[in-house]
Design a protein around this motif. Structure first.
Motif, PDB file in Angstrom:
ATOM      1  N   ALA A  67      39.374  47.971  47.553  1.00 47.06           N
ATOM      2  CA  ALA A  67      39.660  47.979  46.096  1.00 47.06           C
ATOM      3  C   ALA A  67      38.406  47.965  45.281  1.00 47.06           C
ATOM      4  N   ASP A  68      37.604  47.067  45.846  1.00 44.58           N
ATOM      5  CA  ASP A  68      36.139  46.751  44.997  1.00 44.58           C
ATOM      6  C   ASP A  68      35.531  47.983  45.275  1.00 44.58           C
ATOM      7  N   SER A  69      35.551  48.876  46.123  1.00 39.96           N
ATOM      8  CA  SER A  69      34.807  50.120  45.983  1.00 39.96           C
ATOM      9  C   SER A  69      35.076  51.058  44.923  1.00 39.96           C
ATOM     10  N   GLY A  74      28.792  44.541  38.521  1.00 40.14           N
ATOM     11  CA  GLY A  74      28.794  43.809  37.247  1.00 40.14           C
ATOM     12  C   GLY A  74      30.108  43.913  36.561  1.00 40.14           C
ATOM     13  N   PHE A  75      29.817  43.338  35.359  1.00 46.75           N
ATOM     14  CA  PHE A  75      31.028  43.064  34.325  1.00 46.75           C
ATOM     15  C   PHE A  75      30.387  43.855  33.046  1.00 46.75           C
ATOM     16  N   ASP A  76      31.780  44.217  32.153  1.00 43.39           N
ATOM     17  CA  ASP A  76      31.655  44.670  30.787  1.00 43.39           C
ATOM     18  C   ASP A  76      32.120  43.980  29.990  1.00 43.39           C
ATOM     19  N   ALA A  86      34.139  46.729  35.526  1.00 42.75           N
ATOM     20  CA  ALA A  86      34.520  48.160  35.027  1.00 42.75           C
ATOM     21  C   ALA A  86      35.215  49.056  36.165  1.00 42.75           C
ATOM     22  N   MET A  87      36.203  49.788  35.888  1.00 45.60           N
ATOM     23  CA  MET A  87      36.732  50.618  36.897  1.00 45.60           C
ATOM     24  C   MET A  87      35.975  51.932  36.884  1.00 45.60           C
ATOM     25  N   ASP A  88      35.786  52.416  38.307  1.00 46.11           N
ATOM     26  CA  ASP A  88      34.679  53.825  38.341  1.00 46.11           C
ATOM     27  C   ASP A  88      36.199  54.826  38.357  1.00 46.11           C
ATOM     28  N   THR A 122      39.768  40.478  36.447  1.00 49.51           N
ATOM     29  CA  THR A 122      40.246  41.131  35.396  1.00 49.51           C
ATOM     30  C   THR A 122      39.404  42.675  35.260  1.00 49.51           C
ATOM     31  N   VAL A 123      40.114  43.615  35.498  1.00 51.11           N
ATOM     32  CA  VAL A 123      39.463  45.130  35.465  1.00 51.11           C
ATOM     33  C   VAL A 123      39.772  45.537  33.932  1.00 51.11           C
ATOM     34  N   GLU A 124      38.858  46.637  33.497  1.00 50.84           N
ATOM     35  CA  GLU A 124      39.083  47.182  32.082  1.00 50.84           C
ATOM     36  C   GLU A 124      39.770  48.361  32.427  1.00 50.84           C
ATOM     37  N   ALA A 125      41.071  48.435  32.189  1.00 50.02           N
ATOM     38  CA  ALA A 125      41.740  49.527  32.583  1.00 50.02           C
ATOM     39  C   ALA A 125      41.449  50.798  31.098  1.00 50.02           C
TER      40      ALA A 125
END
Length: 168
Positions: A67-69, A74-76, A86-88, A122-125
């Motif tokens: 999942a981390d890949s 870093g963070f936004d 930040a999601m790739d 927490t991931v920025e969707a």
């Protein structure tokens, strides 16, 4: 961008990772809450000139890698939200297309909706696009992407999908 009038189709795809299980409530959230509300809202606010049809694929596609890949380093810190990873999006979209290609003719769709598991951080969707592939005659897709756990069972967040699709 998808045209802003007419009949449009989009597909909802659910993904998971070997180290992060899917949210089993996500499919029901989309079938019973997010999709019906969004279809109705876009037709209403366009005075019937924009009819959006979501097709929900009730299957979880396993993406390769951890999942981390699929997260950027870093963070936004977005102005109106909390600090988040930040999601790739390019990688999520590309790998989802590869995983689902055997089941789906992507030439029928104007954009994608990719529902991820609930991340550990927490991931920025959000809404984004991806290029770098060729699938069913397309080489670019816009997508709303993110975890459903942020809004499942939260009636005040019934507009999550409306909001993200609105960006597209």
């Amino acid at each position: 961008y998808p045209p802003a009038v007419g009949d449009r189709k989009t597909v909802v795809l659910f993904v998971d990772f070997a180290d992060l299980s899917p949210n089993k409530d996500a499919i029901n959230e989309y079938k019973k809450v997010q999709v019906p509300h969004t279809e109705k809202t876009f037709e209403m606010i366009s005075y019937g000139k924009y009819r959006l049809k979501f097709e929900i694929v009730e299957k979880f596609y396993r993406l390769p890698g951890s999942a981390d890949s699929y997260l950027k380093a870093g963070f936004d810190n977005h102005e109106l939200s909390k600090v988040a990873r930040a999601m790739d999006h390019n990688k999520v979209i590309n790998e989802t297309l590869k995983a689902a290609d055997g089941d789906i003719d992507f030439s029928k769709y104007d954009f994608l909706n990719i529902i991820t598991p609930d991340w550990k951080d927490t991931v920025e969707a959000g809404a984004s696009g991806a290029a770098g592939f060729s699938i069913d005659g397309k080489s670019f897709f816009l997508s709303s992407s993110g975890p459903a756990g942020d809004y499942i069972g939260k009636p005040t967040l019934i507009n999550w999908l409306n909001h993200e699709v609105g960006h597209l």
